[in-house]
Design a protein around this motif. Sequence first.
Motif, PDB file in Angstrom:
ATOM      1  N   TRP A 290      11.195  -1.492  -0.732  1.00  0.00           N
ATOM      2  CA  TRP A 290      10.243  -1.013  -1.722  1.00  0.00           C
ATOM      3  C   TRP A 290       9.132  -0.267  -1.275  1.00  0.00           C
ATOM      4  O   TRP A 290       8.827  -0.097  -0.054  1.00  0.00           O
ATOM      5  CB  TRP A 290       9.309  -2.407  -2.156  1.00  0.00           C
ATOM      6  CG  TRP A 290       8.445  -2.152  -2.922  1.00  0.00           C
ATOM      7  CD1 TRP A 290       8.037  -2.165  -4.473  1.00  0.00           C
ATOM      8  CD2 TRP A 290       6.600  -1.642  -2.598  1.00  0.00           C
ATOM      9  NE1 TRP A 290       6.931  -1.772  -4.901  1.00  0.00           N
ATOM     10  CE2 TRP A 290       6.011  -1.485  -3.862  1.00  0.00           C
ATOM     11  CE3 TRP A 290       6.266  -1.347  -1.571  1.00  0.00           C
ATOM     12  CZ2 TRP A 290       4.872  -1.097  -3.841  1.00  0.00           C
ATOM     13  CZ3 TRP A 290       4.934  -0.784  -1.558  1.00  0.00           C
ATOM     14  CH2 TRP A 290       4.339  -0.813  -2.639  1.00  0.00           C
ATOM     15  N   THR A 291       8.985   0.963  -2.245  1.00  0.00           N
ATOM     16  CA  THR A 291       8.052   2.063  -1.633  1.00  0.00           C
ATOM     17  C   THR A 291       7.159   2.225  -2.858  1.00  0.00           C
ATOM     18  O   THR A 291       7.868   2.390  -4.040  1.00  0.00           O
ATOM     19  CB  THR A 291       9.033   3.193  -1.298  1.00  0.00           C
ATOM     20  OG1 THR A 291       9.663   2.889   0.034  1.00  0.00           O
ATOM     21  CG2 THR A 291       7.946   4.308  -0.786  1.00  0.00           C
TER      22      THR A 291
ATOM     23  N   GLY B 210       0.839  -1.457  -0.111  1.00  0.00           N
ATOM     24  CA  GLY B 210      -0.100  -0.076  -0.114  1.00  0.00           C
ATOM     25  C   GLY B 210       0.733   1.211   0.005  1.00  0.00           C
ATOM     26  O   GLY B 210       2.065   0.987   0.199  1.00  0.00           O
ATOM     27  N   ARG B 211       0.425   2.587   0.007  1.00  0.00           N
ATOM     28  CA  ARG B 211       1.024   3.689   0.125  1.00  0.00           C
ATOM     29  C   ARG B 211       1.085   4.197   1.261  1.00  0.00           C
ATOM     30  O   ARG B 211       1.788   5.042   1.533  1.00  0.00           O
ATOM     31  CB  ARG B 211       0.268   4.665  -0.846  1.00  0.00           C
ATOM     32  CG  ARG B 211       0.088   4.410  -2.510  1.00  0.00           C
ATOM     33  CD  ARG B 211      -0.583   5.249  -3.298  1.00  0.00           C
ATOM     34  NE  ARG B 211      -0.102   6.640  -3.186  1.00  0.00           N
ATOM     35  CZ  ARG B 211      -0.852   7.646  -2.572  1.00  0.00           C
ATOM     36  NH1 ARG B 211      -1.690   7.623  -1.955  1.00  0.00           N
ATOM     37  NH2 ARG B 211      -0.263   8.943  -2.271  1.00  0.00           N
ATOM     38  N   GLY B 212       0.513   3.683   2.259  1.00  0.00           N
ATOM     39  CA  GLY B 212       0.425   3.907   3.514  1.00  0.00           C
ATOM     40  C   GLY B 212      -0.231   5.482   3.769  1.00  0.00           C
ATOM     41  O   GLY B 212      -0.280   6.294   4.692  1.00  0.00           O
TER      42      GLY B 212
ATOM     43  N   ALA C 291      -2.959   1.203   4.670  1.00  0.00           N
ATOM     44  CA  ALA C 291      -1.811   0.038   5.094  1.00  0.00           C
ATOM     45  C   ALA C 291      -0.769   0.783   5.768  1.00  0.00           C
ATOM     46  O   ALA C 291      -0.341   2.054   5.494  1.00  0.00           O
ATOM     47  CB  ALA C 291      -1.397  -0.423   3.736  1.00  0.00           C
ATOM     48  N   SER C 292      -0.077   0.272   6.703  1.00  0.00           N
ATOM     49  CA  SER C 292       1.286   0.737   6.967  1.00  0.00           C
ATOM     50  C   SER C 292       2.143  -0.206   6.098  1.00  0.00           C
ATOM     51  O   SER C 292       2.209  -1.594   5.741  1.00  0.00           O
ATOM     52  CB  SER C 292       1.601   0.145   8.608  1.00  0.00           C
ATOM     53  OG  SER C 292       2.954  -0.115   8.768  1.00  0.00           O
ATOM     54  N   ALA C 293       3.054   0.469   5.561  1.00  0.00           N
ATOM     55  CA  ALA C 293       3.925   0.061   4.372  1.00  0.00           C
ATOM     56  C   ALA C 293       5.418  -0.037   4.957  1.00  0.00           C
ATOM     57  O   ALA C 293       6.392  -0.226   4.423  1.00  0.00           O
ATOM     58  CB  ALA C 293       3.868   0.742   3.298  1.00  0.00           C
ATOM     59  N   ASP C 294       5.662   0.053   6.274  1.00  0.00           N
ATOM     60  CA  ASP C 294       6.831   0.022   6.939  1.00  0.00           C
ATOM     61  C   ASP C 294       7.417  -1.457   6.695  1.00  0.00           C
ATOM     62  O   ASP C 294       8.793  -1.293   6.574  1.00  0.00           O
ATOM     63  CB  ASP C 294       6.801   0.256   8.410  1.00  0.00           C
ATOM     64  CG  ASP C 294       6.320   1.618   8.715  1.00  0.00           C
ATOM     65  OD1 ASP C 294       6.550   2.231   7.837  1.00  0.00           O
ATOM     66  OD2 ASP C 294       5.827   1.905   9.957  1.00  0.00           O
TER      67      ASP C 294
END
Length: 334
Positions: A302-303, A250-252, A291-294
Amino acid sequence: MTWLITGGAGFIGAHVVRSMLAVGERVAVYDDFSTGDPARVPGGVTVVKGSVLDGALLRATLSDLGVDGVVHLAAKKQVGESVERPLYYYRENVQGLHTLLEAAADTGVRHFLFSSSAAVYGMPDVDLVTEDTPCAPVNPYGETKLAGEWLVRAAGRAHGMTTACLRYFNVAGAANEDLADTGVFNLVPMVFEKMTQGSAPVIFGDDYDTPDGTCVRDFIHVEDIASAHLAAARALPGRKPGSDLTVNIGRGEGVSVREMITLIGEVTGYGSAAAPVSAPRRIGDPARVVASADRIRAELGWTARHSPHAMVESAWAGWCARRPSARWAVEATE
């Protein structure tokens, strides 16, 4: 290495195929073409038409092609349909996965990447959904994805396969017009359809405890989904056999339904003609799922790169390529 991508002729699968080919990975596609389009698969890629319920064909395909890893995207994915036809969804999504994993174990496949979903979380009451947020799906589709994760991890441990379960959120956009989503099941194409038919987009519930009263979601570009699959696939060979990686894609960042509809109006040129009308809430719609994308950033580096504007712009280009009258309708609103 050779990767077999099930559902590789589908909307997301075709993007994954292109992403992996672009960096020199060897891929083959396995698809029953119930929703996939053979034209999405690049020339030169081996394509096998078949069901994931066909164990004999799967074994032959995996063995004959010397497959080292599987990216499993083939699945039924419509929430409403899953409520109406739960037995069908469990057969296709869980029994089909079981058949595929059994064939993979029998033919010595070493790596298995499973396409999961944020639907496993159900209705989380948190600002950001982490991978440790309790899973409590509220429909058969989400249940089949959660059961699929359990099955993938158990098979991986038992047979020494490295596995990954990728939970992605609200997918939109397209890499190019030829790969655009042809279905009308998600918010962006649903709004496109309403606008081009001269109808108002519908917001289901405008009284949620959110800044503008509408549901907040994490929208992610399909090219970012594909690049995350690529990052996970390339990481699996370096991980310990039997280990699993479960991450959100996700993008967060949250975007409300009303904000997305406004953006669609701006990008398409429909402007105020895209003004929505409100309808009662739908059962099972959580107020906020972002989402948390941590973890994926830490594990895979990945980002997400694409903005909501890029998602809408590319999705609209694909929509108009298949429906030229959509652009004419814009001119009529000006």
